[in-house]
Design a protein around this motif. Sequence first.
Motif, PDB file in Angstrom:
ATOM      1  N   THR A 100      18.318   6.379  -3.734  1.00 32.76           N
ATOM      2  CA  THR A 100      18.111   4.736  -3.763  1.00 32.76           C
ATOM      3  C   THR A 100      17.802   3.930  -3.097  1.00 32.76           C
ATOM      4  OG1 THR A 100      20.976   4.124  -4.366  1.00 32.76           O
ATOM      5  CG2 THR A 100      19.287   5.144  -6.805  1.00 32.76           C
ATOM      6  N   LEU A 101      17.678   4.048  -1.348  1.00 31.11           N
ATOM      7  CA  LEU A 101      18.099   3.133  -0.115  1.00 31.11           C
ATOM      8  C   LEU A 101      16.081   2.831  -0.719  1.00 31.11           C
ATOM      9  CD1 LEU A 101      19.298   3.102   2.363  1.00 31.11           C
ATOM     10  CD2 LEU A 101      18.115   4.818   3.337  1.00 31.11           C
ATOM     11  N   GLN A 102      16.587   1.991  -0.359  1.00 28.92           N
ATOM     12  CA  GLN A 102      15.548   1.057   0.006  1.00 28.92           C
ATOM     13  C   GLN A 102      15.679   0.297   0.940  1.00 28.92           C
ATOM     14  OE1 GLN A 102      12.819   0.520  -1.873  1.00 28.92           O
ATOM     15  NE2 GLN A 102      13.058   2.223  -3.272  1.00 28.92           N
ATOM     16  N   GLN A 103      14.708  -0.624   1.939  1.00 30.07           N
ATOM     17  CA  GLN A 103      14.644  -1.022   3.429  1.00 30.07           C
ATOM     18  C   GLN A 103      15.328  -2.916   2.794  1.00 30.07           C
ATOM     19  OE1 GLN A 103      11.145  -1.884   4.790  1.00 30.07           O
ATOM     20  NE2 GLN A 103      11.984  -2.896   6.035  1.00 30.07           N
ATOM     21  N   VAL A 108      13.422  -2.503  10.334  1.00 25.40           N
ATOM     22  CA  VAL A 108      13.242  -0.764  10.124  1.00 25.40           C
ATOM     23  C   VAL A 108      13.356  -0.301  10.756  1.00 25.40           C
ATOM     24  CG1 VAL A 108      11.276   0.258  10.829  1.00 25.40           C
ATOM     25  CG2 VAL A 108       9.817  -1.387  10.135  1.00 25.40           C
ATOM     26  N   GLN A 109      14.301  -0.369  12.207  1.00 22.37           N
ATOM     27  CA  GLN A 109      14.640   0.335  12.964  1.00 22.37           C
ATOM     28  C   GLN A 109      16.487   0.808  11.951  1.00 22.37           C
ATOM     29  OE1 GLN A 109      14.548   2.363  15.591  1.00 22.37           O
ATOM     30  NE2 GLN A 109      15.954   3.044  15.769  1.00 22.37           N
ATOM     31  N   ALA A 110      16.750  -0.473  11.500  1.00 17.44           N
ATOM     32  CA  ALA A 110      18.061  -0.512  10.968  1.00 17.44           C
ATOM     33  C   ALA A 110      17.773   1.255   9.295  1.00 17.44           C
ATOM     34  CB  ALA A 110      18.618  -1.709  10.417  1.00 17.44           C
ATOM     35  N   TYR A 111      16.524   0.738   9.041  1.00 20.60           N
ATOM     36  CA  TYR A 111      16.810   1.292   7.884  1.00 20.60           C
ATOM     37  C   TYR A 111      16.306   2.817   7.942  1.00 20.60           C
ATOM     38  CZ  TYR A 111      13.614   3.473   4.343  1.00 20.60           C
ATOM     39  OH  TYR A 111      12.771   4.352   3.464  1.00 20.60           O
ATOM     40  N   LEU A 139      10.128   1.737   1.989  1.00 17.08           N
ATOM     41  CA  LEU A 139       9.664   0.400   2.913  1.00 17.08           C
ATOM     42  C   LEU A 139       9.705  -0.481   1.567  1.00 17.08           C
ATOM     43  CD1 LEU A 139       7.273   2.615   5.586  1.00 17.08           C
ATOM     44  CD2 LEU A 139      10.061   1.921   5.179  1.00 17.08           C
ATOM     45  N   LYS A 140       9.544  -1.278   3.308  1.00 18.94           N
ATOM     46  CA  LYS A 140       8.997  -3.014   2.087  1.00 18.94           C
ATOM     47  C   LYS A 140       7.372  -2.805   1.598  1.00 18.94           C
ATOM     48  CE  LYS A 140      11.601  -5.721   4.943  1.00 18.94           C
ATOM     49  NZ  LYS A 140      11.980  -7.191   5.548  1.00 18.94           N
ATOM     50  N   HIS A 141       6.894  -3.232   0.683  1.00 19.78           N
ATOM     51  CA  HIS A 141       6.038  -3.365   0.200  1.00 19.78           C
ATOM     52  C   HIS A 141       4.520  -3.778   1.285  1.00 19.78           C
ATOM     53  CE1 HIS A 141       1.878  -3.515  -2.981  1.00 19.78           C
ATOM     54  NE2 HIS A 141       2.268  -4.803  -2.291  1.00 19.78           N
ATOM     55  N   GLU A 142       4.895  -4.697   1.703  1.00 19.10           N
ATOM     56  CA  GLU A 142       3.690  -5.319   2.591  1.00 19.10           C
ATOM     57  C   GLU A 142       3.769  -3.578   3.630  1.00 19.10           C
ATOM     58  OE1 GLU A 142       7.734  -7.375   3.323  1.00 19.10           O
ATOM     59  OE2 GLU A 142       6.281  -6.970   2.093  1.00 19.10           O
ATOM     60  N   LEU A 143       4.959  -3.719   3.821  1.00 14.46           N
ATOM     61  CA  LEU A 143       4.332  -2.446   5.361  1.00 14.46           C
ATOM     62  C   LEU A 143       4.340  -0.818   4.510  1.00 14.46           C
ATOM     63  CD1 LEU A 143       7.947  -2.088   6.756  1.00 14.46           C
ATOM     64  CD2 LEU A 143       5.521  -2.373   7.853  1.00 14.46           C
ATOM     65  N   ARG A 144       4.197  -0.751   3.375  1.00  7.98           N
ATOM     66  CA  ARG A 144       3.687   0.692   2.570  1.00  7.98           C
ATOM     67  C   ARG A 144       2.430   0.567   2.857  1.00  7.98           C
ATOM     68  NH1 ARG A 144       7.674   0.175  -1.403  1.00  7.98           N
ATOM     69  NH2 ARG A 144       6.169  -0.048  -2.910  1.00  7.98           N
ATOM     70  N   HIS A 145       1.912  -1.021   1.966  1.00 12.52           N
ATOM     71  CA  HIS A 145       0.136  -1.685   1.803  1.00 12.52           C
ATOM     72  C   HIS A 145      -0.387  -1.295   3.639  1.00 12.52           C
ATOM     73  CE1 HIS A 145      -3.548  -2.921   0.652  1.00 12.52           C
ATOM     74  NE2 HIS A 145      -3.219  -3.630   1.740  1.00 12.52           N
ATOM     75  N   ASP A 236      15.710   3.861  -9.329  1.00 12.43           N
ATOM     76  CA  ASP A 236      14.743   4.260  -9.041  1.00 12.43           C
ATOM     77  C   ASP A 236      14.235   5.186  -7.921  1.00 12.43           C
ATOM     78  OD1 ASP A 236      11.865   4.513  -8.109  1.00 12.43           O
ATOM     79  OD2 ASP A 236      11.090   2.608  -8.055  1.00 12.43           O
ATOM     80  N   LEU A 237      14.239   6.282  -8.231  1.00 17.62           N
ATOM     81  CA  LEU A 237      14.284   7.138  -7.116  1.00 17.62           C
ATOM     82  C   LEU A 237      13.460   6.378  -5.179  1.00 17.62           C
ATOM     83  CD1 LEU A 237      13.229  10.401  -8.640  1.00 17.62           C
ATOM     84  CD2 LEU A 237      15.378   9.223  -7.715  1.00 17.62           C
ATOM     85  N   GLY A 238      12.344   5.958  -5.310  1.00 19.06           N
ATOM     86  CA  GLY A 238      11.998   5.381  -4.750  1.00 19.06           C
ATOM     87  C   GLY A 238      10.361   5.918  -4.533  1.00 19.06           C
ATOM     88  N   CYS A 239      10.581   7.447  -4.448  1.00 16.76           N
ATOM     89  CA  CYS A 239       8.765   7.762  -4.906  1.00 16.76           C
ATOM     90  C   CYS A 239       8.989   9.000  -6.351  1.00 16.76           C
ATOM     91  CB  CYS A 239       8.784   8.613  -3.167  1.00 16.76           C
ATOM     92  SG  CYS A 239      10.622   9.948  -3.499  1.00 16.76           S
ATOM     93  N   GLU A 240       7.933   9.348  -6.252  1.00 16.39           N
ATOM     94  CA  GLU A 240       7.231  10.366  -7.417  1.00 16.39           C
ATOM     95  C   GLU A 240       8.017  11.728  -6.650  1.00 16.39           C
ATOM     96  OE1 GLU A 240       3.646  10.839 -10.235  1.00 16.39           O
ATOM     97  OE2 GLU A 240       2.994  10.726  -8.883  1.00 16.39           O
ATOM     98  N   LEU A 241       8.744  12.288  -7.894  1.00 15.73           N
ATOM     99  CA  LEU A 241       8.743  13.697  -7.544  1.00 15.73           C
ATOM    100  C   LEU A 241       8.168  14.887  -8.331  1.00 15.73           C
ATOM    101  CD1 LEU A 241      11.228  15.149  -6.378  1.00 15.73           C
ATOM    102  CD2 LEU A 241      13.030  14.990  -7.946  1.00 15.73           C
ATOM    103  N   ILE A 242       7.575  15.580  -8.551  1.00 10.91           N
ATOM    104  CA  ILE A 242       6.928  16.573  -9.368  1.00 10.91           C
ATOM    105  C   ILE A 242       7.282  17.642  -9.619  1.00 10.91           C
ATOM    106  CG2 ILE A 242       4.472  17.898  -9.416  1.00 10.91           C
ATOM    107  CD1 ILE A 242       4.145  14.321  -9.377  1.00 10.91           C
ATOM    108  N   VAL A 243       8.051  17.990 -10.810  1.00 11.64           N
ATOM    109  CA  VAL A 243       9.269  19.257 -10.823  1.00 11.64           C
ATOM    110  C   VAL A 243       8.640  19.686 -11.894  1.00 11.64           C
ATOM    111  CG1 VAL A 243      11.248  19.330 -12.155  1.00 11.64           C
ATOM    112  CG2 VAL A 243      10.809  17.629 -10.743  1.00 11.64           C
TER     113      VAL A 243
END
Length: 329
Positions: A100-103, A108-111, A139-145, A236-243
Motif C-alpha cells: 500500500t506504499l504511496q509517495q 522522491v529519494q525518501a520514497y 508516485l504522485k499523480h503529476e510524476l506518473r503523468h 489499493d495496491l497502487g498498480c493493476e495486478l494481472i492474475v
Amino acid sequence: MEDFMRHKPAKFTCKATPDEADAWLCECEKIFGVIECSEAQKLTFATFLLVTEAEYWWMGMWQQMQTREEEVNWVNFRKKFVEKYFPDIAKHEREAKFLTLQQGSMLVQAYVEKFEYLARFYSQTVTKEWCCRKFEGGLKHELRHFIAKSVEQLEIGHSKVSRSQKTSAEDRQQKKPYSRPPSSSQKLWCYNCGGEHLRRDCTQSAGSGGNSASTRASHSFISHDCVKNLGLSTRDLGCELIVSTLASGQGSTISACVGCSMEVKGRRFKANLICLPLEGLDVILGMNWLSSNHIAIDYGRHRVVFPESKGFELISTHKALKEIEEGTT
C-alpha cells in the motif's frame, strides 16, 4: 575480535524496535563479510554485542538449546534472534506497508529508500517489470503523468528512427502477434476432490466451505463476493495486478485485504489476501501462506497438515532424497 571491533559495531539491547534489530543484524553481517570470519567467530562477535536484557535472553536461550541438544552455532543464533526481535507479525506488517506504499508528502529519494527497504519483506517472487509498475503506481499523480508523457515521446522518437532505417522488404514484414496457449493445454483441477473439473461442477460434498489451500497459487486470494458479504475493508495496491487461475481464467485487480484474520481447523492466522473475481471459491490460500506457517498438503487424504511442534520443518524433495542417502530416517 580486534578486527571486528575496529569497525565500531553497535551494541544491542532488548529495547530496539524490529527495524533497529534488522539494521543491527545487517550491520553485523556486513562486517563479517569484510573481515571474512568463520561461522564460530560470527557467533562469538554477535553475542558479545548483546547487553542487558538481550544478553540475559541469549543466556537462557543457550541453556534451552543445550537441553534440547540443538547445535549452538551462528545459523541457529540468527534464527532465534529473528524469531525474538523480528517476528513474523513484523514481517507481515512491512509486507502490507509495501503493498500500500504511496509517495504522499515524501521526497522522491525518501520514497525510493522506503520502497527498497520494504520490498525486502515481500514474500512473493516478482519480475523487474512488476516492481517498476508498483514503484510508478505509488508516485504522485503529476510524476506518473510526467513519466507517461516521457515514455510516449521516447517511443515516438524511436519509431521514427526505426522507420527511416527500414528497407522496403522489412516494411512488408509484420511481427506475428502473440498467441496465447490454448486453454485445452491447461488441465482443469477441482480444489474440492482433485478431479478434472471446476469446483462449482463437483458432485462431492465440499468439506472446506468454499476455501482452498493450493501449492499451484503463489499468492493468496479472496473473492469480491466474500469481501462484500463479510464487509471487509480493502486497500489499493497502487498498480493493476494481472492474475490467471484455472477456476476463473485471467483477471485483474487493484485491491487487497491486509492483515485479514481467519480460522482454519481451529487455528487462527492473519494473511494478506488479494481481491479477485473468483468463481466457485471464497478464498485461495497460496504458497506464501503455506510456507510462512509451515503447513503441508496431504493430497492422498485431501487435507492440510499443521506442524505439531515448533521443531517441524518443511524440506524440498531434493534435500529429502539427499538426507535419505546419508542415512537419515
